[in-house]
Scaffold this active site. Structure first.
Site, mmCIF file in Angstrom:
data_model
loop_
_atom_site.group_PDB
_atom_site.id
_atom_site.type_symbol
_atom_site.label_atom_id
_atom_site.label_comp_id
_atom_site.label_asym_id
_atom_site.label_seq_id
_atom_site.Cartn_x
_atom_site.Cartn_y
_atom_site.Cartn_z
ATOM 1 N N HIS A 55 32.937 -27.881 35.657
ATOM 2 C CA HIS A 55 31.969 -28.838 36.201
ATOM 3 C C HIS A 55 31.292 -29.586 35.059
ATOM 4 O O HIS A 55 30.634 -28.986 34.225
ATOM 5 C CB HIS A 55 30.916 -28.118 37.048
ATOM 6 C CG HIS A 55 31.418 -27.756 38.411
ATOM 7 N ND1 HIS A 55 30.579 -27.458 39.459
ATOM 8 C CD2 HIS A 55 32.672 -27.680 38.900
ATOM 9 C CE1 HIS A 55 31.305 -27.205 40.540
ATOM 10 N NE2 HIS A 55 32.577 -27.320 40.221
ATOM 11 N N PRO A 114 17.400 -16.049 39.842
ATOM 12 C CA PRO A 114 18.760 -16.598 39.824
ATOM 13 C C PRO A 114 18.857 -18.116 39.634
ATOM 14 O O PRO A 114 19.943 -18.628 39.363
ATOM 15 C CB PRO A 114 19.330 -16.184 41.177
ATOM 16 C CG PRO A 114 18.142 -15.956 42.046
ATOM 17 C CD PRO A 114 17.045 -15.499 41.158
ATOM 18 N N TYR A 129 21.232 -28.394 43.672
ATOM 19 C CA TYR A 129 19.974 -27.646 43.733
ATOM 20 C C TYR A 129 19.003 -28.542 44.503
ATOM 21 O O TYR A 129 18.670 -29.635 44.032
ATOM 22 C CB TYR A 129 19.418 -27.384 42.340
ATOM 23 C CG TYR A 129 20.225 -26.381 41.521
ATOM 24 C CD1 TYR A 129 19.880 -25.029 41.518
ATOM 25 C CD2 TYR A 129 21.312 -26.779 40.753
ATOM 26 C CE1 TYR A 129 20.588 -24.107 40.764
ATOM 27 C CE2 TYR A 129 22.032 -25.861 39.995
ATOM 28 C CZ TYR A 129 21.670 -24.524 40.006
ATOM 29 O OH TYR A 129 22.374 -23.611 39.258
ATOM 30 N N TYR A 142 20.822 -25.708 30.702
ATOM 31 C CA TYR A 142 21.782 -25.323 31.739
ATOM 32 C C TYR A 142 23.100 -24.831 31.133
ATOM 33 O O TYR A 142 23.700 -23.883 31.626
ATOM 34 C CB TYR A 142 22.035 -26.497 32.703
ATOM 35 C CG TYR A 142 22.641 -26.054 34.009
ATOM 36 C CD1 TYR A 142 21.848 -25.479 35.007
ATOM 37 C CD2 TYR A 142 23.996 -26.181 34.245
ATOM 38 C CE1 TYR A 142 22.398 -25.037 36.198
ATOM 39 C CE2 TYR A 142 24.568 -25.758 35.437
ATOM 40 C CZ TYR A 142 23.762 -25.189 36.407
ATOM 41 O OH TYR A 142 24.317 -24.750 37.590
ATOM 42 N N LYS A 195 21.469 -17.659 35.002
ATOM 43 C CA LYS A 195 21.453 -17.159 33.626
ATOM 44 C C LYS A 195 21.769 -15.668 33.484
ATOM 45 O O LYS A 195 22.075 -15.213 32.382
ATOM 46 C CB LYS A 195 20.081 -17.435 32.984
ATOM 47 C CG LYS A 195 19.792 -18.904 32.763
ATOM 48 C CD LYS A 195 20.781 -19.491 31.788
ATOM 49 C CE LYS A 195 20.734 -20.993 31.733
ATOM 50 N NZ LYS A 195 22.003 -21.613 31.374
HETATM 51 P P1 RFL Z 1 25.199 -4.868 36.442
HETATM 52 O O1 RFL Z 1 26.185 -5.864 36.923
HETATM 53 O O2 RFL Z 1 24.087 -4.492 37.316
HETATM 54 O O3 RFL Z 1 26.039 -3.564 36.072
HETATM 55 C C1 RFL Z 1 25.415 -2.334 35.808
HETATM 56 C C2 RFL Z 1 26.411 -1.213 36.109
HETATM 57 O O4 RFL Z 1 25.805 0.046 35.792
HETATM 58 C C3 RFL Z 1 26.043 0.949 36.864
HETATM 59 N N1 RFL Z 1 24.973 1.952 36.850
HETATM 60 C C4 RFL Z 1 25.122 3.198 36.362
HETATM 61 N N2 RFL Z 1 26.165 3.795 35.778
HETATM 62 C C5 RFL Z 1 25.987 5.079 35.385
HETATM 63 N N3 RFL Z 1 24.811 5.766 35.549
HETATM 64 C C6 RFL Z 1 23.742 5.181 36.105
HETATM 65 N N4 RFL Z 1 22.592 5.860 36.257
HETATM 66 C C7 RFL Z 1 23.866 3.830 36.533
HETATM 67 N N5 RFL Z 1 23.024 2.954 37.120
HETATM 68 C C8 RFL Z 1 23.700 1.817 37.300
HETATM 69 C C9 RFL Z 1 26.052 0.076 38.097
HETATM 70 O O5 RFL Z 1 26.732 0.680 39.180
HETATM 71 C C10 RFL Z 1 26.774 -1.159 37.588
HETATM 72 O O6 RFL Z 1 28.162 -1.062 37.738
HETATM 73 O O7 RFL Z 1 24.565 -5.285 35.037
HETATM 74 P P2 RFL Z 1 25.191 -6.139 33.817
HETATM 75 O O8 RFL Z 1 26.558 -5.615 33.446
HETATM 76 O O9 RFL Z 1 24.121 -6.192 32.808
HETATM 77 O O10 RFL Z 1 25.472 -7.591 34.392
HETATM 78 C C11 RFL Z 1 24.414 -8.409 34.754
HETATM 79 C C12 RFL Z 1 24.797 -9.278 35.942
HETATM 80 O O11 RFL Z 1 25.473 -8.512 36.910
HETATM 81 C C13 RFL Z 1 23.553 -9.889 36.556
HETATM 82 O O12 RFL Z 1 22.722 -10.466 35.562
HETATM 83 C C14 RFL Z 1 23.838 -10.974 37.564
HETATM 84 O O13 RFL Z 1 24.777 -10.620 38.515
HETATM 85 C C15 RFL Z 1 22.500 -11.301 38.226
HETATM 86 N N6 RFL Z 1 22.721 -11.952 39.482
HETATM 87 C C16 RFL Z 1 23.057 -13.245 39.457
HETATM 88 N N7 RFL Z 1 23.128 -13.885 38.265
HETATM 89 C C17 RFL Z 1 23.475 -15.157 38.222
HETATM 90 O O14 RFL Z 1 23.582 -15.698 37.106
HETATM 91 N N8 RFL Z 1 23.745 -15.839 39.400
HETATM 92 C C18 RFL Z 1 23.707 -15.231 40.619
HETATM 93 O O15 RFL Z 1 23.985 -15.837 41.626
HETATM 94 C C19 RFL Z 1 23.352 -13.879 40.692
HETATM 95 N N9 RFL Z 1 23.302 -13.231 41.860
HETATM 96 C C20 RFL Z 1 22.627 -11.236 40.689
HETATM 97 C C21 RFL Z 1 22.959 -11.901 41.886
HETATM 98 C C22 RFL Z 1 22.244 -9.885 40.730
HETATM 99 C C23 RFL Z 1 22.154 -9.190 41.931
HETATM 100 N N10 RFL Z 1 21.649 -7.838 41.917
HETATM 101 C C24 RFL Z 1 21.577 -7.104 40.676
HETATM 102 C C25 RFL Z 1 20.932 -7.258 42.937
HETATM 103 C C26 RFL Z 1 22.941 -11.212 43.080
HETATM 104 C C27 RFL Z 1 22.553 -9.856 43.120
HETATM 105 C C28 RFL Z 1 22.586 -9.160 44.464
HETATM 106 C C1 PHB Z 2 26.188 -18.898 42.541
HETATM 107 O O1 PHB Z 2 27.178 -19.618 42.732
HETATM 108 O O2 PHB Z 2 26.136 -17.734 42.954
HETATM 109 C C2 PHB Z 2 25.013 -19.450 41.812
HETATM 110 C C3 PHB Z 2 25.117 -20.703 41.235
HETATM 111 C C4 PHB Z 2 24.026 -21.233 40.566
HETATM 112 C C5 PHB Z 2 22.861 -20.507 40.466
HETATM 113 C C6 PHB Z 2 22.772 -19.248 41.030
HETATM 114 C C7 PHB Z 2 23.864 -18.718 41.709
HETATM 115 O O3 PHB Z 2 21.805 -21.046 39.826
#
Ligand code: RFL
Ligand code: PHB
Length: 392
Positions: free
Chosen positions: A75, A295, A203, A387, A299
């Protein structure tokens, strides 16, 4: 008790832990990943979708970017909508960089494939993970799996286990400081197998609240609505969701919406925290274990990747006899970036969301700032740099 030894024990098989393991392997450093969940559970999680160029470069370095380059959507710009009126910010023209739309689920899949191909050890269903002797030179980690106790000795522990993990819990009180901010809203996310309503992300700020039109591919859409922090999924039957989305995105985008049943629905609260420093003794935190951002701006995953890039280099240097200076400065360097991403994410949230207690004066200020972003190249350049993750 089963005992083993490795150089780096990595807690958590999210994107941070899995990517760190591959980067360490390429640098000749052994590691074992300990994950609480099953592999199927980790693979099924639907989360982030927008990758900064620095994240793509790191996935290339780790040798896992082949499918990303074939299937990811590049994009060159992003759209904002103010009460239905859209304008575009040209990321490519303003920064020379683009973002790539490729789901976290796909990245996880590619990282598991690399771990399989290289026989990188990952233990799933590791219960009661505990970190020991982190302030000494011989840390170790214990866990239980299917009723059997295990122990692994190591030189360093990488805490990649997210915001509710064992690594954060292992920090004694007083050795770190927790900065926290809670928003008054949440995001309701819907994934559906329908073509995106626009070629780039939108957005949208509107009097009814924020909405985001995103995507995973040319046939799969990801939409979000700002909802009340106390709302539950039952408050948002599918018809209400699509109707509200159409209103907030405005008539142009709404004309291209194709409501369909959701493959997945979830509610994520807008909140964040940062732990300082990201190190204690031989424990190094990375990703959500150290910082969580709202979110808006996508980032979270990108920050996790940036941490891991720094941490992998520092651990490889130490283990190859290059000294401890990169490890000693890891936390400061990672936090300098993290705070800039936290700032941008909250600023972008404030700019596009309706705050619970906003008065008419606040709303006018918000509108003025959005208008400046629409008309000022300088404002757009700063936005675009943030961004695409150019925080230096
Ligand atoms: P993760 O992905 O949470 O992975 C952590 C891993 O550790 C495991 N774990 C354990 N393992 C052993 N012992 C324990 N006691 C443990 N406790 C936990 C978990 O099962 C998991 O597998 O962290 P990591 O690797 O730092 O990655 C970070 C990203 O995943 C996170 O920043 C993003 O996904 C945040 N996030 C989003 N970020 C975006 O940029 N755009 C989004 O749209 C977006 N949507 C989200 C999200 C995070 C969400 N969470 C955490 C609720 C949507 C959700 C639902
Ligand atoms: C997503 O596609 O999940 C998404 C994209 C942009 C954002 C947050 C989430 O700022």
């Amino acid at each position: 008790m089963h005992s083993d030894r490795t150089q780096v024990a990595i807690i958590g098989a999210g994107p941070a832990g899995l990517l760190l393991q591959q980067l360490l392997r390429l640098g000749g450093v052994e590691s074992v990943v300990l994950e609480r969940q099953t592999r199927a559970h980790v693979e099924a999680r639907i989360r982030a979708g927008v990758l900064e160029p620095g994240t793509v470069a790191l996935l290339e370095k780790a040798g896992v970017a082949g499918r990303l380059h074939r299937e990811g959507l590049v994009h060159e710009g992003v759209e904002l909508a103010v009460d239905g009126r859209r304008f575009r910010i040209d990321l490519r023209e303003l920064t020379g960089d683009c973002v790539t739309v490729y789901g976290q689920t796909e990245i996880t899949h590619d990282l598991f494939a690399a771990a399989d191909a290289h026989l990188s050890p990952i233990v799933y269903e590791a219960e009661h993970v505990l970190l020991h002797d982190l302030d000494g030179e011989r840390p170790y980690v214990t866990w239980e799996k299917h009723g059997v106790d295990h122990r692994i000795d190591c030189d360093h522990v990488a805490g990649c286990d997210g915001q509710h993990g064992a690594s954060r819990a292992a920090l004694p009180t007083g050795v770190t400081h927790l900065f926290e901010r809670h928003g008054s809203a949440a995001w309701l996310g819907v994934l559906a197998d329908v073509p995106p309503c626009a070629p780039e992300l939108i957005y949208a700020e509107s009097p009814r609240g924020f909405a985001l039109a995103s995507m995973r591919s040319s046939t799969r859409s990801r939409y979000y609505l700002q909802v009340d922090a106390h709302d539950a999924l039952e408050d948002w039957p599918e018809a209400r969701f699509w109707e509200e989305l159409a209103r907030r995105l405005g008539p142009d985008a709404a004309a291209h919406l194709t409501p369909d049943y959701a493959l997945e629905r979830s509610i994520v609260p807008l909140r964040s925290h940062v732990i300082e420093p990201m190190q204690w003794g031989r424990l190094f935190l990375a990703g959500d274990a150290a910082h969580v951002v709202p979110p808006t701006g996508a980032k979270g995953l990108n920050l996790a990747a940036a941490d891991v890039g720094l941490l992998a280099d520092a651990l490889i240097a130490w283990h190859k006899g290059g000294g401890a200076s990169l490890l000693a400065t890891y936390s400061g360097r990672a936090l300098a970036r993290a705070w800039k991403a936290v700032r941008f994410s909250w600023w972008f949230t404030g700019l596009t969301h309706r705050a619970a207690g906003a008065d008419p004066f606040d709303l006018q200020l918000q509108r003025a700032e959005l208008d400046q972003l629409r008309t000022s190249r300088a404002a757009q350049t700063l936005f675009a740099e943030n961004y695409v993750g150019r925080f230096a």
